[in-house]
Write a protein that holds these residues in place. Structure first.
Motif, short mmCIF file in Angstrom:
data_model
loop_
_atom_site.label_atom_id
_atom_site.label_comp_id
_atom_site.label_asym_id
_atom_site.label_seq_id
_atom_site.Cartn_x
_atom_site.Cartn_y
_atom_site.Cartn_z
N VAL A 1 43.65 19.68 38.48
CA VAL A 1 42.47 19.73 37.61
C VAL A 1 41.64 20.98 37.90
O VAL A 1 41.18 21.66 36.99
CB VAL A 1 41.61 18.45 37.77
N LEU A 2 41.48 21.33 39.17
CA LEU A 2 40.74 22.55 39.52
C LEU A 2 41.44 23.78 38.97
O LEU A 2 40.79 24.73 38.52
CB LEU A 2 40.58 22.65 41.03
N PHE A 3 42.78 23.78 39.01
CA PHE A 3 43.54 24.90 38.45
C PHE A 3 43.31 25.02 36.95
O PHE A 3 43.10 26.12 36.42
CB PHE A 3 45.03 24.73 38.76
N ILE A 4 43.35 23.89 36.25
CA ILE A 4 43.12 23.89 34.80
C ILE A 4 41.73 24.42 34.48
O ILE A 4 41.54 25.17 33.52
CB ILE A 4 43.27 22.45 34.23
N LEU A 5 40.74 24.04 35.30
CA LEU A 5 39.37 24.49 35.06
C LEU A 5 39.12 25.92 35.51
O LEU A 5 38.06 26.49 35.24
CB LEU A 5 38.39 23.55 35.78
N GLY A 6 40.08 26.51 36.22
CA GLY A 6 39.95 27.90 36.67
C GLY A 6 39.12 28.07 37.93
O GLY A 6 38.62 29.16 38.18
N VAL A 7 38.98 27.02 38.70
CA VAL A 7 38.19 27.09 39.93
C VAL A 7 39.00 26.65 41.15
O VAL A 7 38.47 26.08 42.09
CB VAL A 7 36.88 26.28 39.82
N ILE A 8 40.29 26.95 41.14
CA ILE A 8 41.16 26.54 42.24
C ILE A 8 40.74 27.19 43.55
O ILE A 8 40.95 26.61 44.63
CB ILE A 8 42.65 26.84 41.93
N ASP A 9 40.10 28.36 43.51
CA ASP A 9 39.66 29.01 44.74
C ASP A 9 38.59 28.20 45.47
O ASP A 9 38.41 28.35 46.67
CB ASP A 9 39.15 30.42 44.45
N ARG A 10 37.91 27.32 44.78
CA ARG A 10 36.90 26.46 45.41
C ARG A 10 37.54 25.40 46.30
O ARG A 10 36.87 24.83 47.16
CB ARG A 10 36.04 25.76 44.34
N LEU A 11 38.82 25.14 46.12
CA LEU A 11 39.51 24.14 46.94
C LEU A 11 39.51 24.53 48.41
O LEU A 11 39.38 23.68 49.28
CB LEU A 11 40.94 23.94 46.44
N SER A 12 39.62 25.82 48.70
CA SER A 12 39.61 26.26 50.09
C SER A 12 38.26 26.02 50.75
O SER A 12 38.17 25.82 51.96
CB SER A 12 39.97 27.74 50.19
N GLU A 13 37.19 26.02 49.97
CA GLU A 13 35.85 25.76 50.52
C GLU A 13 35.71 24.32 50.98
O GLU A 13 34.94 24.04 51.90
CB GLU A 13 34.78 26.08 49.47
#
Length: 81
Positions: free
Chosen positions: A30-42
């Motif tokens: 879902v984060l990838f679809i929304l374009g915020v996958i980089d926030r997963l590392s946080e």
């Protein structure tokens, strides 16, 4: 969005509600679809975990005491040429 993330609508509903039983892979999709996958590392970065940091600080000793006689002997041997 559920179709694009390859999950069911019920799983997407659980993600929207913050359900802890949903796999991290579903959240990542879902984060990838929304374009915020980089926030997963946080999420996994300990420097952003204020609660964890405060719990660790509570467990630290308030004072550290050395045995003075042992410490002085050790320094004396180290300083001799």
């Amino acid at each position: 969005m559920a179709d694009r993330a390859l999950i069911t609508r019920m799983t997407l509903y659980k993600i929207e509600r913050g359900d802890a039983t949903v796999s991290i892979a579903a959240y990542a999709n879902v984060l990838f679809i929304l374009g915020v996958i980089d926030r997963l590392s946080e999420i996994a970065d300990p420097k952003f975990d204020e609660v964890g940091i405060s719990l660790e600080e509570e467990q630290l000793p308030k004072r550290i005491r050395f045995k003075s006689s042992l410490l002085n002997r050790k320094r004396t041997f180290e300083n001799k040429p």
